[in-house]
Write an enzyme that holds these catalytic residues in place. Structure first.
Site, short mmCIF file in Angstrom:
data_model
loop_
_atom_site.label_atom_id
_atom_site.label_comp_id
_atom_site.label_asym_id
_atom_site.label_seq_id
_atom_site.Cartn_x
_atom_site.Cartn_y
_atom_site.Cartn_z
N HIS A 269 0.84 -1.21 0.00
CA HIS A 269 0.00 0.00 0.00
C HIS A 269 0.88 1.26 0.00
CE1 HIS A 269 -3.69 2.31 1.18
NE2 HIS A 269 -2.77 3.12 1.69
N GLU A 270 1.78 1.33 0.95
CA GLU A 270 2.63 2.54 1.05
C GLU A 270 3.56 2.64 -0.15
OE1 GLU A 270 1.56 4.60 3.07
OE2 GLU A 270 0.43 3.30 4.42
N HIS A 273 1.72 4.42 -2.82
CA HIS A 273 1.81 5.88 -2.61
C HIS A 273 3.20 6.36 -3.06
CE1 HIS A 273 -1.91 6.74 -0.50
NE2 HIS A 273 -1.68 5.85 0.46
N GLU A 299 -4.69 7.83 -2.96
CA GLU A 299 -5.15 6.55 -2.41
C GLU A 299 -5.46 5.54 -3.52
OE1 GLU A 299 -4.80 6.04 0.67
OE2 GLU A 299 -6.04 4.29 1.17
ZN ZN Z 1 -3.12 5.19 1.86
#
Ligand code: ZN
Length: 505
Positions: A269-270, A273, A299
């Site tokens: 997830h990170e 980003h 996101e």
């Molecule tokens: Zn996030």
């Protein structure tokens, strides 16, 4: 003699870059506080942060910036609002007006209430005592309504608050799209709950040594395209990604030796980003064209890599044999199908941050509907816990036994972050919409993933999203890329296809 517009423009850009440099120092202090700072250093760190924040505010709202923007507004440089110069002027003007339209007294009151609100929230959550949180939350809602009014008239007082996180988006539009998503998701979650199939999630709670989790997480982040020459991975209590400048993007995660999912999927997830931050056009760093466009689009990038790629069967056809080598005790006797269904287990639960790919959206829906009602004065803070519990029963079929596990679980409202929650769901919606379009443009991507190959997708994201910075609003970007406005259909289609196959309905 009057100065040339180009000269004024350069001065404006220099001043903006200086603000961004100060903000990156703030970001570095924050990263350090969350990953390295010894506890006794906290007090002085707060002074350092406040000092830099003061400088940022001063620079951002300086009257000469407003004068430069006024002078440039009628210049030939601003004539084409989509050119590099025109976009930059238009976006800096927007930022300046948003920063300066609030009275100083309100800004200070909001800041004070946010700090206090978070402290009161933390103890209220610990003590399961909503009534101790109620007065400061009432004050926060009142201040947010004042903040909204200071931005001028709008269709709903929620619009200007949403606009801080999702520029140009309207409450009416997202309420419609999220409402359609809700109406389709509630029966989907019900069908999954009623299925006789139940994944064996215990295999994700076996022995996963932390050092092995870290090296495996790094391996996956690198494979999808996070550049460790321009980034780091560290440990913090809450995972986050900090884009601190060109060539410096920092990810964090947390490890539990008996949980595979937490660290692995938060790293993906990170990293999603981080890949966005690393893909922003470097030549525009410090200016709007070198910055991410919105929370929702940011996101969408993390969710796309975490869920659409990282929880896909094809991804694990490549990575599962490697996972078995890295975690022989935990996974040596597990077959790939069982692992795939375990990481995609869906069940209604109380806590948003632990929720699966399907029910997560309902957790967000509940928060969005409640905070909208608070800001529109349709719901009183005193009635919030009951309204919360009613919606959890209605949408997810569960009753929060305590407010700690219910209305008090998130920090956002105590911190004054109204308008933020829906961007999590927008991220999921945009992620599915972009992914479906990427497959239209590039063909079936699962063959790539099976080979551990992610560069075609990453380059597509870079070309269509990352390289534009803030040139387009989120809605314009979606329209340009997919030819359609924000819709719930791509996400719903993805969830229905995937989970009907796993749960057999
Ligand atoms: Zn996030």
């Amino acid at each position: 003699m009057a100065r040339e517009p180009v000269e004024i423009f350069e001065q404006l850009c220099d001043s903006t870059r200086e603000v961004v440099m100060l903000r990156s120092l703030e970001g570095l202090l924050d990263w350090d506080e969350r990953t390295q700072l010894p506890p006794a250093g906290g007090e002085y760190r707060a002074d350092q942060v406040a000092y830099v924040a003061g400088l940022v505010h001063q620079k951002q709202t300086a009257p000469e910036v407003g004068e430069w923007l006024d002078e440039l507004a009628d210049s030939p440089l601003a004539a084409d609002s989509t050119s590099d110069h025109g976009s930059t002027i238009r976006l800096l003007k927007r930022d300046y007006e948003k920063k300066t339209c609030l009275p100083q007294s309100l800004v200070e009151e909001l800041a004070r209430t946010s700090v206090l609100g978070q402290q009161v929230w933390a103890s209220a959550r610990r003590e399961n005592d909503f009534s101790s949180f109620q007065p400061i939350l009432e004050k926060t809602v009142t201040l947010k309504r004042q903040e909204s009014a200071a931005h001028g008239s709008s269709e709903t007082p929620y619009d200007p608050l949403l606009d801080d996180y999702e520029p140009g988006e309207s409450t009416k539009n997202i309420a419609r799209v999220l409402g359609e998503l809700r109406d389709a998701l509630v029966p989907l979650v019900q069908a999954i709950s009623e299925s006789s199939f139940s994944p064996d999630v215990s295999l994700l709670e076996r022995d996963y040594p932390v050092a092995a989790q870290e090296s495996f997480g790094r391996l996956a982040a690198e494979a999808i395209g996070f550049d460790f020459q321009a980034g780091r991975l560290d440990v913090s209590i809450h995972p986050f990604c900090a884009g601190l400048g060109p060539g410096d993007v920092r990810l964090t995660t947390r490890y539990d030796p008996n949980k595979f999912n937490d660290a692995f999927f938060s790293i993906l997830h990170e990293a999603g980003h981080g890949i966005y931050d690393q893909g922003l056009p470097r030549q525009h760093y410090g200016l709007p064209l070198g910055k991410d466009v919105s929370m929702g689009i940011h996101e969408s990038q993390s969710r796309l890599w975490e869920n659409l790629v990282g929880r896909s069967r094809a991804f694990w056809e490549h990575f599962f044999p490697q996972a078995q080598t890295v975690f022989p005790t935990a996974l040596g006797d597990v077959n790939g199908d069982n692992f795939y269904s375990a990481i995609n287990d869906v069940r209604p639960s109380l806590i948003r941050v632990d929720a699966d790919e399907v029910t997560y959206n309902l957790h967000i829906l509940i928060r969005f509907e409640l905070e909208l009602a608070l800001i529109e004065d349709q719901l009183q803070v005193a009635d919030l816990p009951d309204a919360w519990n009613e919606k959890y029963q209605h949408y997810l079929g569960i009753d929060p036994p305590t407010d700690t596990e219910g209305v008090l679980q998130d920090i956002h409202w105590g911190a004054g972050l109204f308008g933020y929650f829906p961007t999590y769901a927008l991220g999921n919606l945009y992620a599915s919409q972009f992914f479906a379009q990427a497959e239209k443009d590039l063909g079936d991507l699962s063959a790539d993933f099976r080979r551990g190959e992610f560069s075609r997708l990453r380059e597509w994201l870079n070309e269509n999203i990352h390289q534009h910075g803030r040139r387009y609003t989120p809605a314009e970007l979606a329209e340009r890329i997919t030819g359609a406005p924000l819709t719930h259909e791509a996400l719903l289609g993805h969830l229905t296809d995937k989970y009907s196959a796993i749960y057999g309905f």
